[in-house]
Design a protein around this motif. Structure first.
Motif, short mmCIF file in Angstrom:
data_model
loop_
_atom_site.label_atom_id
_atom_site.label_comp_id
_atom_site.label_asym_id
_atom_site.label_seq_id
_atom_site.Cartn_x
_atom_site.Cartn_y
_atom_site.Cartn_z
N ARG A 143 0.85 -1.19 0.00
CA ARG A 143 0.00 0.00 0.00
C ARG A 143 0.89 1.24 0.00
N LEU A 144 0.66 2.14 -0.94
CA LEU A 144 1.48 3.33 -1.08
C LEU A 144 0.63 4.59 -1.01
N ALA A 182 2.88 2.10 -10.23
CA ALA A 182 2.78 1.32 -8.99
C ALA A 182 1.61 0.35 -9.05
N ARG A 183 0.49 0.81 -9.57
CA ARG A 183 -0.68 -0.08 -9.67
C ARG A 183 -0.42 -1.22 -10.65
N ALA A 184 0.29 -0.92 -11.75
CA ALA A 184 0.62 -1.96 -12.71
C ALA A 184 1.54 -3.01 -12.09
N HIS A 208 7.49 4.74 -14.55
CA HIS A 208 6.88 3.47 -14.13
C HIS A 208 7.90 2.58 -13.42
N ARG A 209 9.16 2.62 -13.88
CA ARG A 209 10.19 1.79 -13.26
C ARG A 209 10.51 2.26 -11.84
N ALA A 264 10.09 -0.29 -8.76
CA ALA A 264 11.20 -0.56 -7.84
C ALA A 264 10.74 -0.47 -6.39
N VAL A 265 9.87 0.50 -6.10
CA VAL A 265 9.32 0.64 -4.74
C VAL A 265 8.53 -0.62 -4.37
N VAL A 266 7.65 -1.04 -5.28
CA VAL A 266 6.82 -2.21 -5.01
C VAL A 266 7.69 -3.46 -4.86
#
Length: 202
Positions: free
Chosen positions: A12-13, A37-39, A184-185, A189-191
């Motif tokens: 969750r972000l 992030a959702r992707a 998007h990258r 990376a966060v996810v």
């Protein structure tokens, strides 16, 4: 690396842009970061900081009672695993809005615990946009340092979108495919980092 745990909850972000201006390039860019992030499988809460108006941090105001909006932001951060931020650059640094928001969130919680504990071990992804050629790069350097000092892990990937007037034509519309993929990258990376940290398959 911790063992995989298929029962782990989704990442969750919490996402926001560090600008209040209606036509802000960073308010246009943050949905692109959220999309990435959702992707990648995250659940994202996108907020507008204008909905959480705060005075400039003042210890006397805090002593009289924490502003309700600061408590709301603390509660939001507590419910999320990390941050996504798109920041403008003001005079070679991050905006006072971003710094002030972080300052208020980091104040002691209602139960007396340190507010900085809310940031510990969370992961952040940062991007910026600017009409200039550097795209707000200097603001990212300052923001990265500020977040790290609060205890966040900031992924090394970052993107500064220059000539934003030509590239960010609307909210969530970045017409430079290479930079859109790069944004998007950052989110991915966060996810990925959080999934590994939580023991889920990356």
């Amino acid at each position: 690396m911790p063992p995989a745990n298929p029962a782990v909850s989704p990442v969750r972000l919490l996402a926001f842009a560090g600008s209040l201006r209606a036509g802000s390039y960073n308010r246009r860019l943050i949905p692109v970061l959220v999309e990435g992030a959702r992707a990648a499988g995250a659940e994202v809460t996108l907020i507008e900081l204008r909905d959480y108006p705060l005075p400039i941090y003042d210890g006397d105001i805090e002593a009289e009672g924490m502003p309700e909006q600061a408590r709301r932001l603390q509660a939001l951060l507590a419910e999320h695993d990390g941050l996504l931020i798109s920041t403008p650059e003001y005079n070679g640094s991050m905006p006072a809005l971003v710094k002030n928001t972080l300052d208020w969130i980091s104040r002691p919680l209602a139960d007396g615990r340190s507010g900085t504990a809310l940031f510990a071990d969370k992961v952040a992804g940062i991007v910026s946009a600017s009409p200039g050629p550097l795209g707000g790069l200097r603001s990212l350097l300052v923001l990265r340092d500020a977040l790290a000092k609060l205890g966040l892990i900031v992924v090394p990937q970052q993107v500064a979108v220059g000539q934003a007037a030509d590239k960010l034509i609307d909210f969530g519309q970045l017409n430079d495919e290479r930079q859109r993929d790069a944004v998007h990258r950052v989110a991915a990376a966060v996810v990925r980092h959080l999934k590994v940290y939580q023991g889920a398959p990356a």
